[in-house]
Enzyme design. Structure first.
Site, PDB file in Angstrom:
ATOM      1  CG  ASP A  90      -1.862   1.137   1.314  1.00 15.10           C
ATOM      2  OD1 ASP A  90      -1.685   2.122   0.561  1.00 15.10           O
ATOM      3  OD2 ASP A  90      -2.808   1.073   2.125  1.00 15.10           O
ATOM      4  CG  ASP A 127      -2.736   3.293  -2.519  1.00 17.43           C
ATOM      5  OD1 ASP A 127      -3.747   2.582  -2.377  1.00 17.43           O
ATOM      6  OD2 ASP A 127      -2.197   3.918  -1.590  1.00 17.43           O
ATOM      7  CD  GLU A 128      -5.108  -1.053  -0.547  1.00 13.95           C
ATOM      8  OE1 GLU A 128      -5.221  -2.186  -0.063  1.00 13.95           O
ATOM      9  OE2 GLU A 128      -5.940  -0.147  -0.386  1.00 13.95           O
TER      10      GLU A 128
HETATM   11  P1  TTP Z   1      -5.206   5.280   0.662  1.00 15.98           P
HETATM   12  O1  TTP Z   1      -4.229   4.176   0.466  1.00 15.98           O
HETATM   13  O2  TTP Z   1      -6.362   5.035   1.553  1.00 15.98           O
HETATM   14  O3  TTP Z   1      -4.489   6.554   1.247  1.00 15.98           O
HETATM   15  P2  TTP Z   1      -3.061   7.142   0.948  1.00 15.98           P
HETATM   16  O4  TTP Z   1      -2.259   6.252   0.076  1.00 15.98           O
HETATM   17  O5  TTP Z   1      -3.236   8.536   0.440  1.00 15.98           O
HETATM   18  O6  TTP Z   1      -2.429   7.253   2.392  1.00 15.98           O
HETATM   19  P3  TTP Z   1      -1.798   6.111   3.306  1.00 15.98           P
HETATM   20  O7  TTP Z   1      -0.365   6.525   3.511  1.00 15.98           O
HETATM   21  O8  TTP Z   1      -2.578   6.188   4.570  1.00 15.98           O
HETATM   22  O9  TTP Z   1      -1.960   4.799   2.595  1.00 15.98           O
HETATM   23  O10 TTP Z   1      -5.769   5.757  -0.722  1.00 15.98           O
HETATM   24  C1  TTP Z   1      -4.976   5.861  -1.907  1.00 15.98           C
HETATM   25  C2  TTP Z   1      -5.361   7.083  -2.729  1.00 15.98           C
HETATM   26  O11 TTP Z   1      -6.723   7.029  -3.096  1.00 15.98           O
HETATM   27  C3  TTP Z   1      -5.212   8.370  -1.965  1.00 15.98           C
HETATM   28  O12 TTP Z   1      -3.912   8.919  -2.150  1.00 15.98           O
HETATM   29  C4  TTP Z   1      -6.268   9.249  -2.500  1.00 15.98           C
HETATM   30  C5  TTP Z   1      -7.310   8.326  -3.064  1.00 15.98           C
HETATM   31  N1  TTP Z   1      -8.536   8.258  -2.242  1.00 15.98           N
HETATM   32  C6  TTP Z   1      -9.732   8.732  -2.766  1.00 15.98           C
HETATM   33  O13 TTP Z   1      -9.763   9.219  -3.902  1.00 15.98           O
HETATM   34  N2  TTP Z   1     -10.854   8.639  -1.998  1.00 15.98           N
HETATM   35  C7  TTP Z   1     -10.849   8.112  -0.758  1.00 15.98           C
HETATM   36  O14 TTP Z   1     -11.896   8.033  -0.102  1.00 15.98           O
HETATM   37  C8  TTP Z   1      -9.597   7.638  -0.214  1.00 15.98           C
HETATM   38  C9  TTP Z   1      -9.530   7.050   1.161  1.00 15.98           C
HETATM   39  C10 TTP Z   1      -8.481   7.725  -0.996  1.00 15.98           C
HETATM   40 MG    MG Z   2      -2.001   4.194   0.459  1.00 16.53          MG
END
Ligand code: TTP
Ligand code: MG
Length: 545
Positions: free
Chosen positions: A39, A131-132
């Site tokens: 992630d 992003d996963e």
């Molecule tokens: P996440 O992996 O939830 O968040 P992140 O990568 O920004 O932060 P973390 O370090 O906690 O993993 O989500 C990935 C991307 O998806 C995030 O950068 C923005 C987008 N996103 C949305 O568009 N809507 C949402 O509700 C969420 C949670 C994320």
């Molecule tokens: Mg993330």
């Protein structure tokens, strides 16, 4: 990542549902599987910081409408959180720099690069959102001859640095592979992220965020009860969405522990045998689902949400905007879509998120062809089709209030030239060079921080793709050479340079080929900078890029 309702990645989720009914990797019920979950850290913010390094050290938020969908870790230290309203975020952190994140192009492109990079090391990679990624490294672990005596990164619920690997040498090796892949992602694409290492997908995902950012955690089987017992809300279980949790709540279940203790027979009564058992398993940390290699998307869609659209003219305009971008993406993809779907959401005070309605229709062949060829009037034809579908759902002569429109191409043919493997398995990516079977992942020591990769991307014609595909099938040095000769048919490089390129590429490179593109990524280090041939290779990439 948890999908928000406004997140335009419907086609993303369909990437992973394409081929779910057959088993691909190692037996998914085996207790010896090693599954990694990656992630990326503050993904959209990292992409923006790569695009503009001046943003690295300032608190940065990515804004979609009135929401900060994510923010960098500088902003998080100052109290800004994901999905905070812009007003609240600015109150918490007045210096917050906001970048608009409604155009997903850069995020989508980077997201695919990460998946492709992982796929160049292991063929069992499954995307989950932008992003996963899950990676099943069971076979890679078995092929490594060394049994590690220590874990890389954290071990969940264990504080000793030298946790005795005992029976868990596979997970220990997995933790080393996870660290190496994180290093490769960072040195190649400049992105940091977290990883989880466990015996199934559910546990790997649950454990990966234990330490953030840029860290990794392994879960040992004896700690499964601990992690499941400490999750709390049922919504923490991947796969339990809003609707399911509402139904569980109606049965009096609020926490994961409630679900663990609830009789299976009663769950089956409410949800049926399959879902009832699946829910029970999830609550206990049991997950037999295989890592299903990501194939080409089965649909492409785009959508926008808004406070109010209440006239037909606005619907036409919005649909036109969405279709203009979608047609461009479809044209790049190269496949001809056969079905068009329009989805809308009416305003509803009581059920804000779940009132989508859709209608679809076949796309006549001549219009489908216009989409693929990039003909300028393709969008106009599609808008007409969209309005016909719209009129089936909404009476335009009466008052209406829409809050979302989504346009989608479905019923796409499988990517041409895909390689079949196993029971109907199709994968549109295939790799050569740094395949996990042939070569190790460059470790932290042989990818020094100062090294910088070279990438080149060739846009393939169908003919070139066919030749390259044939060469990929048999991986031997003669074919490698032929491959580069084929690239040489572009007329930009001589055979000598190609032979040298091939030698270098076999040392430290990965090739990823899709129907439309060939990516060559060369991980090189300082020593190679002085190498004459390498200089030639750099000029080659410049010419071809
Ligand atoms: P996440 O992996 O939830 O968040 P992140 O990568 O920004 O932060 P973390 O370090 O906690 O993993 O989500 C990935 C991307 O998806 C995030 O950068 C923005 C987008 N996103 C949305 O568009 N809507 C949402 O509700 C969420 C949670 C994320
Ligand atoms: Mg993330």
């Amino acid at each position: 990542m948890e999908n928000s309702d406004d997140n335009n990645d419907e086609d993303e989720t369909e990437w992973k549902t394409s081929f779910t009914d057959f088993t691909v990797g190692p037996n998914p019920t085996s207790p010896h599987r090693v599954i990694l979950h990656f992630d990326l850290d503050c993904f959209y913010a990292q992409v923006e910081m790569i695009r503009n390094p001046a943003l690295r050290n300032v608190p940065l938020g990515i804004q979609q409408k009135y929401i900060v969908v994510t923010c960098n870790y500088v902003a998080r230290e100052q109290g800004v959180t994901k999905l905070m309203s812009v007003v609240d975020a600015q109150e918490k952190c007045p210096q917050l720099v906001l970048v608009k994140g409604e155009d997903l192009t850069h995020y989508r492109d980077m997201s695919y690069k990460v998946t492709e990079l992982l796929m160049s090391y292991c063929h069992l990679v499954e995307r989950l959102g932008f992003d996963e990624n899950y990676v099943d490294v069971t076979e890679m672990v078995e092929k490594r001859l060394t049994h590690c005596s220590s874990f890389e990164g954290h071990v969940y619920n264990r504080s000793g640095v030298e946790t005795n690997t005992g029976d868990h040498w596979r997970l220990a090796v997995g933790s080393h592979i996870a660290a190496e892949l994180r290093t490769v992602i960072c040195s190649t694409l400049g992105l940091t992220g977290c990883a989880g290492v466990a015996t199934n997908k559910l546990l790997a995902k649950l454990v990966s965020g234990t330490f953030k950012p840029n860290q990794q955690t392994t879960l040992l089987p004896q700690d499964v009860d601990h992690i499941m017992g400490h999750l709390g809300s049922l919504r923490r279980l991947p796969g339990v969405g809003h609707q399911t949790s509402k139904r569980l709540q109606a049965l009096g279940l609020v926490t994961v522990q409630d679900l663990q203790l609830f009789p299976l027979a009663d769950l089956v009564k409410e949800f049926g045998a399959h879902t009832g058992q699946r829910l029970k398993n999830l609550s206990l940390g049991v997950d037999d689902s295989p890592v299903v290699p990501t194939g080409a998307p089965q649909s492409l869609s785009d959508e926008d949400s808004f406070k109010k659209i209440s006239t037909t003219r606005e619907v036409v305009e919005k649909t036109q905007d969405l279709l203009t971008i979608l047609v461009e993406r479809m044209q790049k993809d190269g496949r001809q879509p056969h079905t068009f779907r329009l989805t809308l959401r009416r305003y509803s005070a009581d059920n804000k998120w779940f009132s989508r309605e859709s209608r679809q229709c076949p796309i006549p062949n001549h219009i489908g062809q216009k989409v693929v060829s990039g003909s300028t009037d393709a969008t106009a034809h599609l808008v007409t089709m969209a309005m016909k579908l719209f009129n089936k759902m909404v009476d335009g002569s009466a008052a209406f209030h829409l809050t979302l429109l989504n346009v989608c191409f479905t019923n796409l043919p499988p990517a041409r030239g895909t390689v079949a493997s196993g029971k109907g398995a199709i994968t549109s990516f295939f790799t050569l060079g740094s395949s996990p079977r042939n070569s190790p992942i460059p470790s932290q020591t042989n990818v020094p921080a100062h090294s910088h990769p070279i990438s080149l991307t060739l846009i393939l014609t169908p003919h070139l793709f066919k030749s390259i595909q044939t060469l990929f099938i048999k991986r031997n040095s003669l074919n490698c050479l032929l491959l580069f000769k084929t690239i040489g048919t572009l007329g930009t490089v001589g055979p000598y340079c190609l032979i040298q390129a091939q030698k270098i590429l076999r040392r430290k490179a990965s090739l990823v080929c899709t129907e439309r593109r060939l990516n060559v990524r060369i991980l090189h280090n300082k020593d190679m900078d002085n190498n004459k041939t390498h200089q030639k290779l750099i000029s080659l990439t410049r010419v071809l890029n």
